[in-house]
Write a protein that holds these residues in place. Structure first.
Motif, mmCIF file in Angstrom:
data_model
loop_
_atom_site.group_PDB
_atom_site.id
_atom_site.type_symbol
_atom_site.label_atom_id
_atom_site.label_comp_id
_atom_site.label_asym_id
_atom_site.label_seq_id
_atom_site.Cartn_x
_atom_site.Cartn_y
_atom_site.Cartn_z
ATOM 1 N N ALA A 1 -39.154 -108.937 36.460
ATOM 2 C CA ALA A 1 -39.825 -108.131 35.441
ATOM 3 C C ALA A 1 -40.240 -108.973 34.240
ATOM 4 O O ALA A 1 -41.334 -108.781 33.679
ATOM 5 N N ALA A 2 -39.393 -109.906 33.836
ATOM 6 C CA ALA A 2 -39.729 -110.766 32.698
ATOM 7 C C ALA A 2 -40.946 -111.629 33.013
ATOM 8 O O ALA A 2 -41.864 -111.766 32.198
ATOM 9 N N ASP B 1 -32.710 -104.009 30.701
ATOM 10 C CA ASP B 1 -34.022 -104.009 30.049
ATOM 11 C C ASP B 1 -34.065 -104.853 28.777
ATOM 12 O O ASP B 1 -35.048 -105.575 28.546
ATOM 13 N N ARG C 1 -42.692 -105.916 43.603
ATOM 14 C CA ARG C 1 -41.349 -105.708 43.058
ATOM 15 C C ARG C 1 -40.447 -105.032 44.083
ATOM 16 O O ARG C 1 -39.302 -105.439 44.288
ATOM 17 N N VAL D 1 -34.560 -108.386 29.790
ATOM 18 C CA VAL D 1 -35.938 -108.631 30.231
ATOM 19 C C VAL D 1 -36.847 -108.846 29.030
ATOM 20 O O VAL D 1 -37.623 -109.806 28.977
ATOM 21 N N ASP D 2 -36.762 -107.933 28.054
ATOM 22 C CA ASP D 2 -37.626 -108.039 26.875
ATOM 23 C C ASP D 2 -37.376 -109.341 26.122
ATOM 24 O O ASP D 2 -38.321 -109.997 25.662
ATOM 25 N N ARG E 1 -43.279 -110.995 35.228
ATOM 26 C CA ARG E 1 -44.447 -110.122 35.335
ATOM 27 C C ARG E 1 -44.965 -109.733 33.955
ATOM 28 O O ARG E 1 -46.166 -109.700 33.704
ATOM 29 N N GLN E 2 -44.040 -109.452 33.043
ATOM 30 C CA GLN E 2 -44.421 -109.032 31.695
ATOM 31 C C GLN E 2 -45.186 -110.132 30.973
ATOM 32 O O GLN E 2 -46.214 -109.887 30.350
ATOM 33 N N VAL E 3 -44.693 -111.363 31.093
ATOM 34 C CA VAL E 3 -45.364 -112.479 30.429
ATOM 35 C C VAL E 3 -46.737 -112.724 31.049
ATOM 36 O O VAL E 3 -47.731 -112.923 30.349
ATOM 37 N N ASP F 1 -48.630 -110.579 32.611
ATOM 38 C CA ASP F 1 -49.535 -109.492 32.213
ATOM 39 C C ASP F 1 -50.079 -109.732 30.809
ATOM 40 O O ASP F 1 -51.266 -109.523 30.541
ATOM 41 N N ASP F 2 -49.188 -110.164 29.915
ATOM 42 C CA ASP F 2 -49.607 -110.440 28.535
ATOM 43 C C ASP F 2 -50.663 -111.540 28.484
ATOM 44 O O ASP F 2 -51.547 -111.538 27.624
ATOM 45 N N ALA G 1 -38.744 -112.340 28.209
ATOM 46 C CA ALA G 1 -40.212 -112.341 28.229
ATOM 47 C C ALA G 1 -40.781 -112.765 26.877
ATOM 48 O O ALA G 1 -41.723 -113.574 26.813
#
Length: 228
Positions: free
Chosen positions: A172-173, A75, A148, A78-79, A175-177, A179-180, A82
């Motif tokens: 996940a990275a 995790d 996913r 990923v953070d 997807r996170q970007v 989404d942002d 992203a």
């Protein structure tokens, strides 16, 4: 020695302690006082080290219970990926394309190997996920959790947990970007068709066809990526 260096030294020694004792996720660690004595370091240095290690999931502090080896999840990776991609994107750099191309290189390269190993049960799971995507598409959008799950199920037969975790971390990275950045301009039925073609190629045991289907899937993502 500077305070920061002492904390880093304590972190390294705690990591080594975990290795030396062959501890795994969920196993208890010595108390803070015991660590101070074992490492011959001050309480402040040990406490700062524990906080730093907790932040990257190496340890888990359960207040009132003790300190344990953490989940060791990816995790934090990923953070970090992203956030880096989002910062660079807002500065006009092609960070989303770079992240997408990295995912594409990994998945397109691995999918040909999967074609020769994926068992019938896993193919049935993938078919079920495509059917779920189709139902979701009829309602307006393919759920990110379904996508996913599909990509995770693709590589399960390889039995390589690190590979699965790394691929999932990049998913996940990305997807996170997205989404942002409110990137929701996909054609859900086209997404379903692309995933269905990947499964069809796997059922045929055709690695080259599966790799090409995966590349076409990423071509669709590439076209939808927002400009900086």
């Amino acid at each position: 020695m500077a305070r920061g260096n002492l904390s880093e030294t304590a972190q390294a020694r705690i990591r080594q302690l975990i290795l030396d004792r062959k501890l795994g996720p969920g196993d208890p660690l010595p108390t803070e006082s015991e660590l101070c004595e074992l490492l011959d370091m001050s309480r402040n240095s040990v406490r700062e080290a524990l906080k730093a290690l907790q932040a990257v999931r190496v340890i888990e502090i359960r207040h009132g219970f003790g300190t344990y080896v953490g989940s060791l999840s990816l995790d934090p990776l990923v953070d970090g990926i992203a956030f880096r991609a989002a910062v660079r994107h807002r500065r006009g750099e092609p960070s989303l394309y770079e992240l997408m191309e990295l995912r594409e290189a990994l998945e397109s390269g691995v999918i040909a190997t999967v074609a020769a190993t994926v068992p019938a049960d896993d193919l049935d799971v993938l078919d079920g996920l495509v059917r779920r995507m189709e139902r979701e598409a009829d309602e307006g959008a393919v759920d990110a959790a379904t996508d996913r799950a599909f990509h995770l199920a693709l590589y399960r037969s390889l039995g390589n947990h690190l590979l699965s975790e790394v691929l999932d971390a990049f998913w996940a990275a990305m997807r996170q970007v997205r989404d942002d950045l409110a990137d929701d301009h996909q054609d859900p039925h086209r997404t379903c068709a692309q995933h269905a073609e990947i499964v069809a190629a796997l059922r045929a045991g055709d690695g080259a066809r599966a790799a090409e289907a995966m590349r076409r899937h990423f071509d669709g993502i590439r076209k939808r990526l927002p400009a900086a």
